[in-house]
Scaffold this motif. Sequence first.
Motif, PDB file in Angstrom:
ATOM      1  N   THR A 650      11.431 -33.046 -53.131  1.00  0.00           N
ATOM      2  CA  THR A 650      11.816 -34.288 -53.688  1.00  0.00           C
ATOM      3  C   THR A 650      11.549 -35.989 -52.166  1.00  0.00           C
ATOM      4  N   GLN A 651      11.542 -35.877 -51.270  1.00  0.00           N
ATOM      5  CA  GLN A 651      11.605 -36.148 -50.138  1.00  0.00           C
ATOM      6  C   GLN A 651       9.977 -36.761 -50.461  1.00  0.00           C
ATOM      7  N   GLY A 652       9.367 -36.193 -50.224  1.00  0.00           N
ATOM      8  CA  GLY A 652       8.002 -36.352 -50.637  1.00  0.00           C
ATOM      9  C   GLY A 652       8.065 -37.164 -51.122  1.00  0.00           C
ATOM     10  N   LEU A 653       8.128 -36.613 -52.247  1.00  0.00           N
ATOM     11  CA  LEU A 653       7.409 -37.313 -53.438  1.00  0.00           C
ATOM     12  C   LEU A 653       8.481 -38.815 -53.279  1.00  0.00           C
ATOM     13  N   SER A 654       9.735 -38.896 -52.948  1.00  0.00           N
ATOM     14  CA  SER A 654      10.226 -40.711 -52.738  1.00  0.00           C
ATOM     15  C   SER A 654       9.516 -41.175 -51.554  1.00  0.00           C
ATOM     16  N   THR A 655       9.211 -40.756 -50.521  1.00  0.00           N
ATOM     17  CA  THR A 655       8.202 -41.801 -49.912  1.00  0.00           C
ATOM     18  C   THR A 655       7.282 -42.023 -50.423  1.00  0.00           C
ATOM     19  N   ALA A 656       6.628 -40.952 -51.171  1.00  0.00           N
ATOM     20  CA  ALA A 656       4.577 -41.438 -52.161  1.00  0.00           C
ATOM     21  C   ALA A 656       4.609 -42.630 -52.999  1.00  0.00           C
ATOM     22  N   LEU A 657       6.264 -42.839 -53.589  1.00  0.00           N
ATOM     23  CA  LEU A 657       5.931 -42.861 -54.746  1.00  0.00           C
ATOM     24  C   LEU A 657       7.019 -44.639 -54.870  1.00  0.00           C
ATOM     25  N   PHE A 658       8.341 -44.726 -53.643  1.00  0.00           N
ATOM     26  CA  PHE A 658       8.926 -45.694 -53.820  1.00  0.00           C
ATOM     27  C   PHE A 658       9.705 -46.096 -52.551  1.00  0.00           C
TER      28      PHE A 658
END
Lengths: 754, 325
Positions: A650-658
Amino acid sequence: MEKKDSRYAMEDSNLWYETYASDQTQHSSEALSSDSDKKFKLIGKHIKRIDGKKIVTGKAPFTQDIKLKGMLIGKILRSPHAKAEVLSIKLDVAKSLSGVKAAILMIRGNIQYAGQMVAAVAAVDEKTADKALELIKVEYKPMPFVVIEEKAREEGSPQVHDKRPNVEQRRGYSRGDVEAGFGKADVVIERTYKTAVEIHQTAETHVSIAKWQGERLTIWDSTQAIHSVRDQLAEVLQIPASRIKVIKQYMGGGFGSKLGLNEQTVAASMLAKETNRPVKVMLTRKANSLCVGNRPSTFQTYKGGVKKDGTITALSLLSHTSGGIRGGDRSSEPMIDVHKCENAKVEDYNIYMNTGPSKPTRAPGLVQGTFGLEGFIEELANEIGMDPLEFRKKNYTTKNRGGTGIPYSSKGLDKAYEIGAKQIGWHKRNKVPGEGKGRIRRGIGMAAGIWWGAGSPGTLADVKLHPDGSVEAVCGTQDIGCGTRTHMAIVTAETLGLEPKDITVKLGNSDYPWAPLSGGSLTTPSVAPALRDAALKAAEHLKGMAASKLKVSASSIVCENFTFQEKGNPKNATPFKEVLGDLSHEIVFHGERKGLPEGYAYNTFGAHFAEVEVDTMTGMIKVIKVVAVHDSGRIINKLTAESQVIGGITQGLSTALFEQRIMDNETGRMVNPNLRDYKIATSMDIPEIVPLFVDSVDPRINILGTKGLGEPPRIPASAVIANSVYNAIGIHIREIPMTPDKVLQALKEKEVAR
Amino acid sequence: MKEFKIAQPKSLDQVTSLLSQKNTDYALMAGGTDLLDEIKNKIIAPEVVIDLKSVPDLSTIKMDKTHVSIDAMTCVADLAENPIIRENFPVLVEAALSLASPQLRNVGTVGGNLCQRPRCWYYRDPDTICRKKGGSRCFALRGRNRYHAIFGGGMCYIVHPSDLAPALISLDAEITINGLEGKKNILRLEDFFTLPQNNVRKENVLEARQVLSEIRIPLPKNGSKSTYYKFKERGTWDFAVVSAAISGVISGGVFRDIKIVCGGLAPIPWRLKKAEDFIKGKNLTEEVIKQGAKEALTDARPLEENTYKMGLVEAVLYTAISSMI
Ligand SMILES: Cc1cc2nc3c(=O)[nH]c(=O)nc-3n(C[C@H](O)[C@H](O)[C@H](O)COP(=O)(O)OP(=O)(O)OC[C@H]3O[C@@H](n4cnc5c(N)ncnc54)[C@H](O)[C@@H]3O)c2cc1C
């Protein structure tokens, strides 16, 4: 770094990991007897948290919830200027306001970044403290500053530190001969990857309560490191560590920003001393964005040579990184270690600028480096027309330093590749990146990750037995939300033939036996073996006591089902409680997590696979599914391990996209210090996540064969999305966050190039 | 945060008579989801907050022969669930459900949504005194402006944050403003919003001592269709980067009548008249729709970091319109 005042330390934010996590072989001792062949009843199963209900029903006391009798509220005044000389500070008016009990200076020297603390007040309530802050008059003389990396690198930009250039060389790395390696390659390419500054957005902002009783100081702190807070605070306040006690029971996230002493703890301690009353200082969301650390930005230029058969002949990295007024992160670790390569070279530079100091952020350096390296690996594979999974397999190594170093004690990355590829349906991917048609493009990608996570030799834990039959598991570790309490109960209960609920777990108090800070994936591989050791000793002792009752030798007794019973003859048994009843007083067994055998590298591994959709008209990326396969040795609790993986993704997705900190060049301030403008993923953005584990047990790492899992799931999580996007649209977005504007721009450039 | 007094009037007349007391700095509070944030962050410091929630019967939705009327204090969630609205104005339901989060929609009101203040990060920084707050310049112009205006800027480059406003304007809504001594004023919602060049301190023509009481929407004509498409960066809880409310009459695969009003593009809800003119009467191919957007974009003046919004205008129009046919 452990012993220094973290506020003034200049070191890299991830330096301590290297000393802490990778150089433990010096503590080495005899080879350990491993439990690798044991069949466990609890360990490795899905076990609910023993405190789960308390947490989700709001009954668990977080530091922010604690109210002490007579407690004052402390608040901190912060500089709006990015760099300034403080000409004068007038505290008198604030002090004379009714209800204000103290106002003190917190600044030495010049202001170095917007948000830096200047003064602190303590008052009877929040409202009064707020008013007092407004009454403090500070005269600043603004000075030239720089808050944008590119500008800090320019010749003649305002100098951040008096005795350091804005661009300062860091420790590099070299093995073999990269130039010769490039010479042998069929293809040589160079690519640059960038990562934005990320803020630790903890649900519970930083908070400390300080209470003096004569010479003794008690701190309730939302921290990942009770012992470090104690030791660092002792140094700052110049009092013996033995007079400080630090308590932390429940915490709403830290991610590295609560790894050591923070400024609010110092402020609370000083205000409490001055007023002779307990003082609580809690940071605002805005302060949380500015002052408690951040993940440094990186600019990584990779050059790589590869032969047509997939052999990597050389890799080099030129890295620039900014942690504001403090050092940045070392993003070269993945390149140095993960894939086989004889020749490697790293040149690394810090960029200083007038922004808040960095702190370790869940897998410091490795997150950024993995985004760079694993992206580059996909691009290299594509250059020679090789499937990126095959390419990684081709360059697989069981020794560290790209195959040139010592063997890994265990490495299950190959298994992770296999399991993950099958789960995601690797064959469905575009054979040529971007070959799909239509507005919405699908893609599948992967990324590999490495981390340390062996745990800290010397960790201590106790098992205490009471004559009434009750059992305590005690350790000076802290549960930062990952389920440490539960795993302590599981290990103790497993060893003594009990259930987790039968164990009274005590942690989160610096008076308890030493355990390391909860960071760097240290906790489980430190605490679980120490407790196992203590519990085994307790079991041994109790078996001796049971032997006379059962009329068999102690060695033929097992603890199971709340009894001591003869092996192979469960009818000859005596209840656990009865044996303890024979104790004349409580007794304690000390356990220790022993050293690591020399000659091996101890690392954790993981491979992530993802499927994404890209809307080529809007540039929007939608993650459909992530499969994560981790080698973290023996898993103690599957349930919390899976939670850990889901959180990391979840954190990795968050920094990847936002996620990105946005600095304003003119005011020197962060424009998005809130959760409206600093965007983190919402529940609506989270895809299907499949957390899986390579069921391997490290043969020598510790008596449970377990490795850490705190960082690993975070490491490939951003890279895998970028690689999947590459597979979908045939363009590698080499900068995170991959916001729609960047995707649209890249699509446009591809269109033009056609 | 400065302390304030709270006033709890029991009727709209009491509200206006409170407002008529001179020399006091008032703020009207509906749901308070924006107002309290502004007060806490020291953007404004009213002496008295007038709590509109204490006025009874200000949250009804009614239909007569020609119009649907919505009281200003209707909360956004109720608007989205109302059968009359759902039956007649899909664009409004879609806009309502696209905004903020369920929690905010339960508390935030329709009136508050139309009157909410901009989320420009310079305006919301208490340490930055921009033109909108009485300062002498706009910091977004040469600063960080990825979310700022590409149309209608100049003095100030905020974008209007409301999702309901474009939807309501596309439906030709009117609003009622109650002023001093029971005076009522009805105007088109489209004329309510005003550009920075007219008054940089405000986003609408509401005077200091006035209150918005009601929104009226004419019942749809035969063949009317409407939709709202909002492009946001994340799945929920996000303001529009670019959005489009489209209402019109379609027959034979062609718009006989069309209104396109966008969010996220300008200091006020922005009508793409050139796109309307281009698209009206033509077969709705991808080319026509995108060309329509391009026509409208000839007036755009993007800043350094928000050129990408141009591409998004095309994408949003295309997505919205193609969902209607
Ligand atoms: C995090 C967050 C995300 C959001 N995202 C979105 C979004 O994506 N799209 C969107 O459209 N909105 C969004 N909003 C706004 C939200 O939808 C609310 O509707 C809005 O904040 C105002 O509602 P309220 O009733 O609470 O107004 P209040 O906060 O009470 O008032 C807002 C302003 O309007 C004035 N006002 C209120 N009622 C009247 C009246 N009747 N007459 C005159 N003046 C009045 C007040 O004085 C104040 O200045 C978001 C808000 C937040 C906090």
